[in-house]
Write an enzyme that holds these catalytic residues in place. Structure first.
Site, PDB file in Angstrom:
ATOM      1  CG  PHE A 182      -0.170  -0.036   2.440  1.00 55.75           C
ATOM      2  CD1 PHE A 182      -0.073   1.222   3.046  1.00 55.75           C
ATOM      3  CD2 PHE A 182       0.172  -1.175   3.286  1.00 55.75           C
ATOM      4  CE1 PHE A 182       0.523   1.468   4.274  1.00 55.75           C
ATOM      5  CE2 PHE A 182       1.010  -1.019   4.276  1.00 55.75           C
ATOM      6  CZ  PHE A 182       1.193   0.285   5.114  1.00 55.75           C
ATOM      7  CB  CYS A 183       1.725   3.848  -1.503  1.00 51.20           C
ATOM      8  SG  CYS A 183       0.923   3.822  -3.117  1.00 51.20           S
ATOM      9  CB  THR A 184       0.022   8.528  -0.254  1.00 53.59           C
ATOM     10  OG1 THR A 184       1.076   8.486   0.558  1.00 53.59           O
ATOM     11  CG2 THR A 184      -0.846   9.688  -0.016  1.00 53.59           C
TER      12      THR A 184
END
Length: 309
Positions: A182-184
Protein backbone atom coordinates in the site's frame (compact mmCIF):
# COMPACT_ATOMS: atom_id res chain seq x y z
CA UNK A 1 -24.84 15.23 8.15
CA UNK A 2 -22.46 17.99 7.00
CA UNK A 3 -19.31 16.63 5.38
CA UNK A 4 -15.79 18.07 5.31
CA UNK A 5 -16.22 18.64 1.56
CA UNK A 6 -19.26 20.86 2.21
CA UNK A 7 -17.49 22.92 4.87
CA UNK A 8 -14.17 23.45 3.10
CA UNK A 9 -14.23 25.37 -0.19
CA UNK A 10 -11.12 24.01 -1.95
CA UNK A 11 -11.35 20.66 -3.72
CA UNK A 12 -8.17 18.59 -3.89
CA UNK A 13 -7.75 15.84 -6.48
CA UNK A 14 -4.92 13.29 -6.25
CA UNK A 15 -4.80 11.44 -9.57
CA UNK A 16 -2.73 9.06 -11.63
CA UNK A 17 -2.90 6.62 -14.50
CA UNK A 18 -0.30 4.24 -15.87
CA UNK A 19 -0.69 4.32 -19.64
CA UNK A 20 1.49 4.34 -22.72
CA UNK A 21 1.28 8.08 -23.27
CA UNK A 22 2.76 8.78 -26.68
CA UNK A 23 3.62 12.40 -27.42
CA UNK A 24 3.27 13.40 -23.79
CA UNK A 25 5.72 16.29 -24.24
CA UNK A 26 3.19 18.17 -26.37
CA UNK A 27 0.63 18.06 -23.55
CA UNK A 28 2.67 20.18 -21.17
CA UNK A 29 2.01 23.76 -22.32
CA UNK A 30 -1.72 23.35 -23.12
CA UNK A 31 -2.32 21.58 -19.81
CA UNK A 32 -0.52 24.29 -17.84
CA UNK A 33 -2.56 26.96 -19.62
CA UNK A 34 -5.80 25.08 -18.96
CA UNK A 35 -5.08 24.88 -15.23
CA UNK A 36 -3.76 28.41 -14.77
CA UNK A 37 -6.73 29.83 -16.63
CA UNK A 38 -9.05 28.24 -14.06
CA UNK A 39 -7.12 29.07 -10.92
CA UNK A 40 -5.96 25.49 -10.38
CA UNK A 41 -2.69 24.98 -8.50
CA UNK A 42 -0.56 21.95 -7.73
CA UNK A 43 1.70 19.64 -9.72
CA UNK A 44 1.12 17.27 -12.65
CA UNK A 45 3.84 14.94 -13.90
CA UNK A 46 3.82 13.58 -17.44
CA UNK A 47 5.94 10.70 -18.75
CA UNK A 48 5.82 7.94 -21.33
CA UNK A 49 4.25 5.72 -18.65
CA UNK A 50 1.33 8.06 -17.83
CA UNK A 51 0.31 10.91 -15.52
CA UNK A 52 0.55 11.58 -11.79
CA UNK A 53 -0.17 14.57 -9.60
CA UNK A 54 -2.23 16.44 -7.06
CA UNK A 55 -4.10 19.65 -7.86
CA UNK A 56 -6.55 21.92 -6.09
CA UNK A 57 -9.15 24.49 -7.07
CA UNK A 58 -12.84 25.18 -6.88
CA UNK A 59 -15.22 22.30 -7.60
CA UNK A 60 -16.12 23.43 -11.14
CA UNK A 61 -12.49 23.96 -12.13
CA UNK A 62 -11.40 20.54 -10.89
CA UNK A 63 -14.36 18.87 -12.61
CA UNK A 64 -13.41 20.59 -15.88
CA UNK A 65 -9.80 19.44 -15.53
CA UNK A 66 -10.78 15.82 -14.91
CA UNK A 67 -13.05 15.86 -17.97
CA UNK A 68 -10.23 17.42 -20.00
CA UNK A 69 -7.69 14.81 -18.90
CA UNK A 70 -9.98 11.85 -19.48
CA UNK A 71 -10.61 13.03 -23.02
CA UNK A 72 -6.90 12.53 -23.77
CA UNK A 73 -6.17 9.21 -25.48
CA UNK A 74 -4.97 6.70 -22.88
CA UNK A 75 -6.12 8.62 -19.80
CA UNK A 76 -9.73 7.45 -19.61
CA UNK A 77 -10.34 5.83 -16.24
CA UNK A 78 -8.00 7.97 -14.15
CA UNK A 79 -7.54 6.83 -10.55
CA UNK A 80 -8.76 9.85 -8.56
CA UNK A 81 -9.10 10.57 -4.83
CA UNK A 82 -10.93 13.71 -3.80
CA UNK A 83 -10.54 15.55 -0.52
CA UNK A 84 -11.03 19.10 0.74
CA UNK A 85 -8.95 21.90 2.23
CA UNK A 86 -9.87 25.02 4.15
CA UNK A 87 -7.57 27.09 1.91
CA UNK A 88 -5.48 26.57 -1.21
CA UNK A 89 -2.76 24.06 -0.24
CA UNK A 90 -0.40 24.86 -3.13
CA UNK A 91 1.52 27.99 -4.12
CA UNK A 92 1.60 27.63 -7.91
CA UNK A 93 0.76 25.35 -10.84
CA UNK A 94 3.50 23.15 -12.29
CA UNK A 95 3.35 20.67 -15.19
CA UNK A 96 6.59 18.74 -15.50
CA UNK A 97 8.00 16.20 -17.96
CA UNK A 98 9.69 13.22 -16.27
CA UNK A 99 11.29 9.90 -17.15
CA UNK A 100 8.88 8.21 -14.73
CA UNK A 101 5.69 9.46 -13.06
CA UNK A 102 6.90 7.78 -9.88
CA UNK A 103 10.64 7.25 -9.81
CA UNK A 104 11.83 3.70 -9.13
CA UNK A 105 14.78 3.70 -11.51
CA UNK A 106 14.22 0.17 -12.85
CA UNK A 107 13.89 -0.29 -16.61
CA UNK A 108 11.08 -2.28 -18.23
CA UNK A 109 8.65 -2.23 -15.30
CA UNK A 110 5.21 -1.78 -16.85
CA UNK A 111 2.37 -1.41 -14.32
CA UNK A 112 -0.10 -0.89 -17.17
CA UNK A 113 0.50 -4.50 -18.22
CA UNK A 114 1.63 -6.41 -15.14
CA UNK A 115 0.58 -4.82 -11.85
CA UNK A 116 -0.63 -6.88 -8.91
CA UNK A 117 -4.24 -7.57 -8.02
CA UNK A 118 -6.32 -4.59 -6.88
CA UNK A 119 -7.95 -4.97 -3.47
CA UNK A 120 -10.86 -2.68 -2.65
CA UNK A 121 -10.75 -0.83 0.71
CA UNK A 122 -13.75 -2.86 1.91
CA UNK A 123 -11.75 -6.09 1.41
CA UNK A 124 -8.38 -4.85 2.64
CA UNK A 125 -8.83 -5.68 6.34
CA UNK A 126 -9.53 -9.33 5.61
CA UNK A 127 -6.42 -9.64 3.40
CA UNK A 128 -3.96 -7.99 5.77
CA UNK A 129 -5.37 -9.83 8.81
CA UNK A 130 -4.64 -13.22 7.25
CA UNK A 131 -1.61 -14.87 8.93
CA UNK A 132 -0.05 -15.79 5.57
CA UNK A 133 -0.07 -12.21 4.31
CA UNK A 134 3.04 -10.03 4.42
CA UNK A 135 1.95 -6.37 4.48
CA UNK A 136 4.48 -3.85 3.14
CA UNK A 137 4.32 -0.06 3.36
CA UNK A 138 5.95 1.18 0.15
CA UNK A 139 6.23 4.79 1.32
CA UNK A 140 9.33 6.45 2.74
CA UNK A 141 10.23 6.39 6.42
CA UNK A 142 9.28 10.01 7.12
CA UNK A 143 5.76 9.28 5.81
CA UNK A 144 5.44 6.07 7.79
CA UNK A 145 6.40 7.96 10.95
CA UNK A 146 2.95 9.59 11.03
CA UNK A 147 0.93 6.41 10.62
CA UNK A 148 0.60 3.00 8.97
CA UNK A 149 -1.48 -0.18 9.03
CA UNK A 150 -1.30 -2.55 11.96
CA UNK A 151 1.47 -5.11 11.44
CA UNK A 152 2.87 -3.51 8.29
CA UNK A 153 6.56 -3.83 7.45
CA UNK A 154 8.41 -0.52 7.10
CA UNK A 155 11.34 -0.85 4.63
CA UNK A 156 12.75 2.41 6.08
CA UNK A 157 13.55 3.86 2.68
CA UNK A 158 14.44 7.50 2.12
CA UNK A 159 13.31 7.38 -1.52
CA UNK A 160 11.34 4.99 -3.74
CA UNK A 161 14.57 4.25 -5.64
CA UNK A 162 15.71 2.23 -2.60
CA UNK A 163 12.68 -0.06 -2.66
CA UNK A 164 13.97 -2.55 -5.31
CA UNK A 165 17.17 -3.10 -3.31
CA UNK A 166 15.12 -3.71 -0.16
CA UNK A 167 13.01 -6.29 -2.01
CA UNK A 168 16.13 -8.08 -3.26
CA UNK A 169 17.52 -8.22 0.29
CA UNK A 170 14.25 -9.62 1.69
CA UNK A 171 13.14 -11.73 -1.25
CA UNK A 172 13.20 -14.92 0.76
CA UNK A 173 10.66 -13.48 3.19
CA UNK A 174 8.28 -12.65 0.32
CA UNK A 175 8.42 -15.97 -1.51
CA UNK A 176 5.57 -18.39 -0.86
CA UNK A 177 3.40 -15.76 0.84
CA UNK A 178 0.66 -13.34 -0.11
CA UNK A 179 2.29 -9.93 -0.45
CA UNK A 180 0.02 -6.92 0.14
CA UNK A 181 1.41 -3.46 -0.58
CA UNK A 182 0.00 0.00 0.00
CA UNK A 183 0.93 3.67 -0.38
CA UNK A 184 -0.69 7.09 -0.15
CA UNK A 185 -2.78 7.19 -3.32
CA UNK A 186 -2.06 3.84 -4.99
CA UNK A 187 0.61 4.77 -7.53
CA UNK A 188 3.78 3.66 -5.75
CA UNK A 189 2.34 0.35 -4.60
CA UNK A 190 0.97 -0.32 -8.10
CA UNK A 191 4.46 0.09 -9.56
CA UNK A 192 5.96 -1.87 -6.66
CA UNK A 193 3.69 -4.83 -7.37
CA UNK A 194 4.68 -4.80 -11.04
CA UNK A 195 8.34 -4.92 -10.00
CA UNK A 196 7.79 -7.75 -7.50
CA UNK A 197 5.83 -9.73 -10.08
CA UNK A 198 8.70 -9.29 -12.55
CA UNK A 199 10.85 -11.27 -10.07
CA UNK A 200 8.52 -14.24 -10.36
CA UNK A 201 6.30 -13.78 -7.30
CA UNK A 202 2.64 -14.54 -8.00
CA UNK A 203 0.37 -13.66 -5.04
CA UNK A 204 0.89 -9.89 -5.09
CA UNK A 205 -1.82 -7.41 -4.13
CA UNK A 206 -2.17 -3.66 -3.65
CA UNK A 207 -4.73 -1.36 -2.06
CA UNK A 208 -6.90 0.25 -4.74
CA UNK A 209 -6.91 4.01 -4.27
CA UNK A 210 -4.28 3.76 -1.55
CA UNK A 211 -4.55 4.92 2.04
CA UNK A 212 -6.57 7.97 0.98
CA UNK A 213 -9.38 5.84 -0.44
CA UNK A 214 -9.28 3.55 2.58
CA UNK A 215 -9.60 6.48 4.98
CA UNK A 216 -12.47 7.83 2.91
CA UNK A 217 -14.42 4.56 2.65
CA UNK A 218 -13.72 2.57 5.81
CA UNK A 219 -15.38 3.79 9.04
CA UNK A 220 -12.94 4.68 11.83
CA UNK A 221 -14.45 2.05 14.14
CA UNK A 222 -13.63 -0.69 11.59
CA UNK A 223 -10.25 0.66 10.55
CA UNK A 224 -6.88 -1.06 10.95
CA UNK A 225 -5.10 2.21 10.17
CA UNK A 226 -3.11 3.77 13.02
CA UNK A 227 -2.16 7.46 13.09
CA UNK A 228 -2.46 9.99 10.25
CA UNK A 229 -1.56 9.89 6.56
CA UNK A 230 1.10 12.26 5.25
CA UNK A 231 0.09 14.24 2.15
CA UNK A 232 2.33 16.31 -0.10
CA UNK A 233 0.78 19.72 0.40
CA UNK A 234 0.32 22.34 3.09
CA UNK A 235 -2.30 20.25 4.93
CA UNK A 236 0.60 17.92 5.89
CA UNK A 237 -1.68 15.05 6.94
CA UNK A 238 -5.24 13.73 6.81
CA UNK A 239 -7.15 11.31 9.00
CA UNK A 240 -10.34 9.24 8.74
CA UNK A 241 -12.91 10.90 6.53
CA UNK A 242 -9.99 12.78 4.91
CA UNK A 243 -10.26 15.59 7.45
CA UNK A 244 -7.07 17.58 7.96
CA UNK A 245 -4.84 16.04 10.61
CA UNK A 246 -2.82 17.50 13.46
CA UNK A 247 0.64 17.05 11.94
CA UNK A 248 2.82 20.01 11.03
CA UNK A 249 6.04 20.31 9.05
CA UNK A 250 9.39 21.19 10.51
CA UNK A 251 10.31 24.18 8.37
CA UNK A 252 14.00 23.43 8.87
CA UNK A 253 14.10 19.84 7.58
CA UNK A 254 10.56 19.31 6.17
CA UNK A 255 9.96 16.25 8.33
CA UNK A 256 6.33 15.82 9.43
CA UNK A 257 5.83 16.31 13.16
CA UNK A 258 3.31 14.73 15.51
CA UNK A 259 1.90 16.52 18.54
CA UNK A 260 4.44 14.59 20.65
CA UNK A 261 7.31 15.76 18.41
CA UNK A 262 6.27 19.37 19.01
CA UNK A 263 6.43 18.87 22.78
CA UNK A 264 10.12 17.96 22.56
CA UNK A 265 12.67 20.46 23.96
CA UNK A 266 14.45 20.07 20.60
CA UNK A 267 11.50 21.60 18.78
CA UNK A 268 11.49 25.31 17.97
CA UNK A 269 9.01 26.49 15.36
CA UNK A 270 10.74 27.19 12.08
CA UNK A 271 14.15 26.32 13.56
CA UNK A 272 14.53 22.68 14.63
CA UNK A 273 12.80 19.44 15.60
CA UNK A 274 13.77 16.07 17.15
CA UNK A 275 14.49 14.69 13.67
CA UNK A 276 17.05 17.32 12.62
CA UNK A 277 18.37 18.85 15.84
CA UNK A 278 21.53 16.70 16.03
CA UNK A 279 22.22 17.05 12.30
CA UNK A 280 22.19 20.86 12.28
CA UNK A 281 24.70 23.33 13.70
CA UNK A 282 24.01 26.38 15.85
CA UNK A 283 24.78 28.49 12.78
CA UNK A 284 22.13 26.59 10.83
CA UNK A 285 19.57 27.22 13.54
CA UNK A 286 20.41 30.91 13.63
CA UNK A 287 19.83 31.08 9.89
CA UNK A 288 16.51 29.23 10.18
CA UNK A 289 15.43 31.52 13.02
CA UNK A 290 16.07 34.59 10.87
CA UNK A 291 14.18 33.03 7.97
CA UNK A 292 11.25 32.29 10.26
CA UNK A 293 11.30 35.87 11.52
CA UNK A 294 11.08 37.12 7.93
CA UNK A 295 8.17 34.75 7.26
CA UNK A 296 6.29 36.09 10.27
CA UNK A 297 6.93 39.68 9.16
CA UNK A 298 5.63 38.91 5.67
CA UNK A 299 2.51 37.29 7.10
CA UNK A 300 1.91 40.26 9.39
CA UNK A 301 2.15 42.67 6.45
CA UNK A 302 0.06 40.72 3.96
CA UNK A 303 -2.01 38.36 6.03
CA UNK A 304 -1.17 35.47 3.67
CA UNK A 305 0.93 32.35 3.96
CA UNK A 306 4.50 33.18 2.92
CA UNK A 307 5.93 30.95 0.21
CA UNK A 308 9.03 30.24 2.32
CA UNK A 309 7.01 29.11 5.31
Amino acid sequence: MTTAMEIQPVRVAALYKFARLGGYEALRAPLAAFCCGRGIKGTLLLAHEGINGTVAGNEDAIAALIDHLQAIEGLTGLEIKYSAAAEMPFHRMKVRLKREIVTMGVEDVDPAASAGTYVAPADWNALISHPDTLVIDTRNAYEVSLGTFQGAVDPKTTSFREFPAWVEQHRGELEGRKVAMFCTGGIRCEKATAYVKSLGLKDVFHLKGGILKYLEDVPAEESLWQGECFVFDERVSVSHGLVEGEAELCRACRHPLTVEDRLSPKYAIGVSCPHCFEARSDEDRERYAERHRQVELAQARGGKRHIGN
